[in-house]
Design a protein around this motif. Structure first.
Motif, mmCIF file in Angstrom:
data_model
loop_
_atom_site.group_PDB
_atom_site.id
_atom_site.type_symbol
_atom_site.label_atom_id
_atom_site.label_comp_id
_atom_site.label_asym_id
_atom_site.label_seq_id
_atom_site.Cartn_x
_atom_site.Cartn_y
_atom_site.Cartn_z
ATOM 1 N N THR A 296 0.830 -1.201 0.000
ATOM 2 C CA THR A 296 0.000 0.000 0.000
ATOM 3 C C THR A 296 0.867 1.254 0.000
ATOM 4 O O THR A 296 0.583 2.206 -0.725
ATOM 5 N N LEU B 293 -7.904 10.930 -5.559
ATOM 6 C CA LEU B 293 -8.928 10.139 -4.870
ATOM 7 C C LEU B 293 -8.412 8.740 -4.568
ATOM 8 O O LEU B 293 -8.678 8.188 -3.499
ATOM 9 N N LEU B 294 -7.672 8.172 -5.504
ATOM 10 C CA LEU B 294 -7.092 6.849 -5.291
ATOM 11 C C LEU B 294 -6.079 6.889 -4.152
ATOM 12 O O LEU B 294 -6.080 6.017 -3.280
ATOM 13 N N GLN C 111 -6.240 5.674 3.518
ATOM 14 C CA GLN C 111 -7.220 5.189 4.494
ATOM 15 C C GLN C 111 -7.003 3.699 4.752
ATOM 16 O O GLN C 111 -7.032 3.235 5.901
ATOM 17 N N ASP C 112 -6.785 2.948 3.681
ATOM 18 C CA ASP C 112 -6.520 1.513 3.822
ATOM 19 C C ASP C 112 -5.239 1.268 4.604
ATOM 20 O O ASP C 112 -5.177 0.363 5.444
ATOM 21 N N GLU D 108 -5.998 8.955 -1.664
ATOM 22 C CA GLU D 108 -6.747 9.125 -0.410
ATOM 23 C C GLU D 108 -7.284 7.787 0.083
ATOM 24 O O GLU D 108 -7.161 7.447 1.265
ATOM 25 N N LYS D 109 -7.846 6.992 -0.822
ATOM 26 C CA LYS D 109 -8.379 5.677 -0.453
ATOM 27 C C LYS D 109 -7.254 4.763 0.028
ATOM 28 O O LYS D 109 -7.400 4.049 1.029
ATOM 29 N N LEU D 110 -6.128 4.790 -0.655
ATOM 30 C CA LEU D 110 -4.995 3.966 -0.248
ATOM 31 C C LEU D 110 -4.477 4.375 1.122
ATOM 32 O O LEU D 110 -4.122 3.525 1.943
#
Length: 72
Positions: A18, A50-51, A57-58, A53-55
């Protein structure tokens, strides 16, 4: 995904992957920002934050799951 079900080793691997994906996203954004030449690159530049940001969070969830597993 239920990160708590991964083994400690699996969590470490997922964290590393990640982090690498986040870095590649940042590198991509930097490259595209310097030379946005096509519509496709403009779309990549628009969607990559956006990608990332999602990564991120993960990654936080993975690190939390690893911390819990390490204390157990």
């Amino acid at each position: 995904m239920a990160y708590g079900k991964l083994s400690e080793n699996g969590l470490k691997t997922a964290i590393d992957q990640t982090k690498e994906a986040i870095q590649r996203g940042h590198d991509l954004l930097k490259t595209v920002a310097e030379k946005p030449t096509t519509k496709g690159l403009e779309l990549v530049a628009a969607s990559t934050p956006l990608l990332i940001e999602k990564l991120e969070q993960d990654l936080a969830k993975l690190e939390k799951a690893l911390e819990k597993k390490s204390k157990a």
